[in-house]
Design a protein around this motif. Sequence first.
Motif, PDB file in Angstrom:
ATOM      1  N   ALA A 195      28.620  26.935 -30.303  1.00  0.00           N
ATOM      2  CA  ALA A 195      29.712  27.894 -30.512  1.00  0.00           C
ATOM      3  C   ALA A 195      31.016  27.385 -29.907  1.00  0.00           C
ATOM      4  O   ALA A 195      32.102  27.588 -30.474  1.00  0.00           O
ATOM      5  CB  ALA A 195      29.337  29.249 -29.925  1.00  0.00           C
ATOM      6  N   ALA A 196      30.915  26.716 -28.745  1.00  0.00           N
ATOM      7  CA  ALA A 196      32.116  26.170 -28.107  1.00  0.00           C
ATOM      8  C   ALA A 196      32.759  25.102 -28.986  1.00  0.00           C
ATOM      9  O   ALA A 196      33.985  25.094 -29.191  1.00  0.00           O
ATOM     10  CB  ALA A 196      31.755  25.595 -26.736  1.00  0.00           C
ATOM     11  N   TRP A 197      31.954  24.184 -29.511  1.00  0.00           N
ATOM     12  CA  TRP A 197      32.489  23.157 -30.395  1.00  0.00           C
ATOM     13  C   TRP A 197      33.064  23.768 -31.682  1.00  0.00           C
ATOM     14  O   TRP A 197      34.094  23.319 -32.201  1.00  0.00           O
ATOM     15  CB  TRP A 197      31.410  22.142 -30.748  1.00  0.00           C
ATOM     16  N   HIS A 198      32.388  24.799 -32.183  1.00  0.00           N
ATOM     17  CA  HIS A 198      32.849  25.445 -33.418  1.00  0.00           C
ATOM     18  C   HIS A 198      34.249  26.030 -33.233  1.00  0.00           C
ATOM     19  O   HIS A 198      35.095  25.942 -34.130  1.00  0.00           O
ATOM     20  CB  HIS A 198      31.867  26.543 -33.827  1.00  0.00           C
ATOM     21  N   ALA A 199      34.515  26.610 -32.062  1.00  0.00           N
ATOM     22  CA  ALA A 199      35.829  27.209 -31.799  1.00  0.00           C
ATOM     23  C   ALA A 199      36.933  26.164 -31.774  1.00  0.00           C
ATOM     24  O   ALA A 199      38.095  26.466 -32.083  1.00  0.00           O
ATOM     25  CB  ALA A 199      35.796  27.976 -30.474  1.00  0.00           C
ATOM     26  N   LEU A 200      36.584  24.922 -31.420  1.00  0.00           N
ATOM     27  CA  LEU A 200      37.584  23.865 -31.293  1.00  0.00           C
ATOM     28  C   LEU A 200      37.672  22.959 -32.516  1.00  0.00           C
ATOM     29  O   LEU A 200      38.564  22.114 -32.600  1.00  0.00           O
ATOM     30  CB  LEU A 200      37.268  23.001 -30.067  1.00  0.00           C
ATOM     31  N   GLN A 201      36.771  23.132 -33.471  1.00  0.00           N
ATOM     32  CA  GLN A 201      36.727  22.216 -34.609  1.00  0.00           C
ATOM     33  C   GLN A 201      38.033  22.175 -35.407  1.00  0.00           C
ATOM     34  O   GLN A 201      38.479  21.087 -35.815  1.00  0.00           O
ATOM     35  CB  GLN A 201      35.555  22.561 -35.524  1.00  0.00           C
ATOM     36  N   PRO A 202      38.720  23.317 -35.639  1.00  0.00           N
ATOM     37  CA  PRO A 202      39.999  23.232 -36.369  1.00  0.00           C
ATOM     38  C   PRO A 202      41.037  22.358 -35.662  1.00  0.00           C
ATOM     39  O   PRO A 202      41.823  21.669 -36.319  1.00  0.00           O
ATOM     40  CB  PRO A 202      40.456  24.690 -36.434  1.00  0.00           C
ATOM     41  N   VAL A 203      41.034  22.378 -34.329  1.00  0.00           N
ATOM     42  CA  VAL A 203      41.973  21.540 -33.580  1.00  0.00           C
ATOM     43  C   VAL A 203      41.601  20.071 -33.744  1.00  0.00           C
ATOM     44  O   VAL A 203      42.460  19.219 -33.987  1.00  0.00           O
ATOM     45  CB  VAL A 203      41.989  21.935 -32.093  1.00  0.00           C
ATOM     46  N   LEU A 204      40.320  19.759 -33.601  1.00  0.00           N
ATOM     47  CA  LEU A 204      39.858  18.378 -33.762  1.00  0.00           C
ATOM     48  C   LEU A 204      40.211  17.849 -35.151  1.00  0.00           C
ATOM     49  O   LEU A 204      40.686  16.712 -35.297  1.00  0.00           O
ATOM     50  CB  LEU A 204      38.346  18.296 -33.539  1.00  0.00           C
TER      51      LEU A 204
ATOM     52  N   GLU B 289      13.465  24.901 -25.431  1.00  0.00           N
ATOM     53  CA  GLU B 289      14.738  25.175 -24.768  1.00  0.00           C
ATOM     54  C   GLU B 289      14.568  25.294 -23.259  1.00  0.00           C
ATOM     55  O   GLU B 289      15.437  24.888 -22.493  1.00  0.00           O
ATOM     56  CB  GLU B 289      15.357  26.459 -25.343  1.00  0.00           C
ATOM     57  N   LYS B 290      13.447  25.826 -22.807  1.00  0.00           N
ATOM     58  CA  LYS B 290      13.250  25.990 -21.354  1.00  0.00           C
ATOM     59  C   LYS B 290      13.055  24.658 -20.640  1.00  0.00           C
ATOM     60  O   LYS B 290      13.142  24.599 -19.411  1.00  0.00           O
ATOM     61  CB  LYS B 290      12.062  26.914 -21.070  1.00  0.00           C
TER      62      LYS B 290
ATOM     63  N   PHE C  84      23.084  26.196 -16.517  1.00  0.00           N
ATOM     64  CA  PHE C  84      22.988  25.154 -17.536  1.00  0.00           C
ATOM     65  C   PHE C  84      23.266  25.748 -18.913  1.00  0.00           C
ATOM     66  O   PHE C  84      22.994  26.919 -19.171  1.00  0.00           O
ATOM     67  CB  PHE C  84      21.614  24.489 -17.488  1.00  0.00           C
ATOM     68  N   GLN C  85      23.800  24.911 -19.788  1.00  0.00           N
ATOM     69  CA  GLN C  85      24.216  25.382 -21.105  1.00  0.00           C
ATOM     70  C   GLN C  85      23.037  25.486 -22.068  1.00  0.00           C
ATOM     71  O   GLN C  85      22.110  24.684 -22.026  1.00  0.00           O
ATOM     72  CB  GLN C  85      25.270  24.436 -21.677  1.00  0.00           C
ATOM     73  N   ARG C  86      23.106  26.479 -22.934  1.00  0.00           N
ATOM     74  CA  ARG C  86      22.078  26.692 -23.945  1.00  0.00           C
ATOM     75  C   ARG C  86      22.586  26.202 -25.293  1.00  0.00           C
ATOM     76  O   ARG C  86      23.802  26.108 -25.507  1.00  0.00           O
ATOM     77  CB  ARG C  86      21.728  28.187 -23.994  1.00  0.00           C
ATOM     78  N   ALA C  87      21.678  25.908 -26.192  1.00  0.00           N
ATOM     79  CA  ALA C  87      22.050  25.299 -27.475  1.00  0.00           C
ATOM     80  C   ALA C  87      23.093  26.116 -28.221  1.00  0.00           C
ATOM     81  O   ALA C  87      24.094  25.569 -28.710  1.00  0.00           O
ATOM     82  CB  ALA C  87      20.802  25.110 -28.336  1.00  0.00           C
TER      83      ALA C  87
END
Length: 507
Positions: free
Chosen positions: A460-469, A187-188, A452-455
Amino acid sequence: MMPASTTVSKAPQAPKATLVIFGATGDLSHRLLMPSLINLTASGLVGDDLSILGIGRAEGDDEWLRTGFEDFQRSNCGEGAIDAGDDRERDAWMSLRSRITYLRGDMTDAALYDQLRTKFDQLDIGNAVFYLATVSQLFGDIAEQLGRVGLLDEKKGFRRLAIEKPFGHDHASARALNERLLALASEKQLYRIDHFLGKETVQNVMVTRFANTMIEAVWNNNYIDHVQITVAETVDVGTRGSFYDATGALRDMVPNHLFQILAMIGMEPPNSFDAEAIRNEKAKVFQAIRGPTADNVNRDAVRGVYTAGRIGDKDVGDYRAAQDVAADSRTETYVALKLGIDSWRWAGVPFYLRTGKALAQRDTEIVVVFKPVPFAQFHDTGVMQLPANKLIIQIQPGEGMGIDFVVKRPGPAIETAPVRMNFSYADTFDIAHTTGYETLIYDMLMGDQTLFQRADGVEAAWHALQPVLDAWAADGEPEPYVAGSTGPRGADALIERDGRRWHGLGS
């Protein structure tokens, strides 16, 4: 009284390294990466021991790539820093120019990576950053080829992988890409880029909160009524129809740009400004986001698509008539969402997000709207509802900050008037010539992952939007709005049903 002095410390120069740019002949490299490298060289943040190795498919050599950068600057920026004007920037380009080399190859061909490994061995290259300025479909393949030839091994120095957005197109694909990358590198070593985080005003959100007692003291649901985050663009889809029609406004902007701003607004104070401490607090926000569910997508998520209209003095055509866009496209060019953050600090405070193309004004801002005073003492004047106090953080254009508050109107009667107190970055600091990528490139070279974004945050961001998608993929059409307007009527209804209104674009 004299103002207190502020100590400004000079950042250290980045260590010797090679920046390998996959996609060096593309728009991103010409428009943003190279100008940023010139600025970093001019400021002394990188030295003459930084080398640039560009990789692309086009026929050419070192001089061809260097001249290409110069020609782009002349045709798009006039006689800019590489020819005239600022001596420091011109000198920086001339210094950097001789350290730019080119390697031609097909990024899907294993032979290219064998050549690259040979080049590294011949030049005894130690520290290196591999910047993937390519289409997202190649991210995993390039990383696996670099791993195959041992170029991600850190025995001779640091080896870092910089990955542009989009990082996946939904929760499952983001998780799969993370799994591929983390099987090759730690990750680093991974630097998932969101260029919004390079903007000074975005970074200043944390400083505004945590360095000012009067702001942090009221940064909670006791005082804040709601928060609006807006990223409005006047540009249409242009020549990016093929990419945009497969992506849309939600995927393109929300899980990265808007959610990163949301995390800075919503995070708890970190125990230090160390990268992991900050990223830990951001990850908690992403995990606590309560987005639209399958049951309320139609109420709390709105999508729109622009139709023909006029923006300023320019006629804009219908999105579905744009180059490389399907005539029956259901892709959205506008999205508005109502979200919550499940934490004690933010319980009951709605966050309204909106972003779109071909709108009336270019405007990226955060508006924090405070609760009204408990009661109004101005009965005799008929003022029973005072306007709300607001903190407006303007990210672009006209970077700065404003506070809306209420004062007494001059005269014998007790009458109120709303006013704004403004701070403009341009009045105090020189940030006119920066692209926002300077900080990101410098931090990559220094090994600072704060921006920079971490895994876990990405997923988690995508998970929050998955119902909309999922809901939008299943059925329905985006609501039309005229190019040059403020967006679809449904976006106004989304916030107005809660008794609130959007802050005016550009106001």
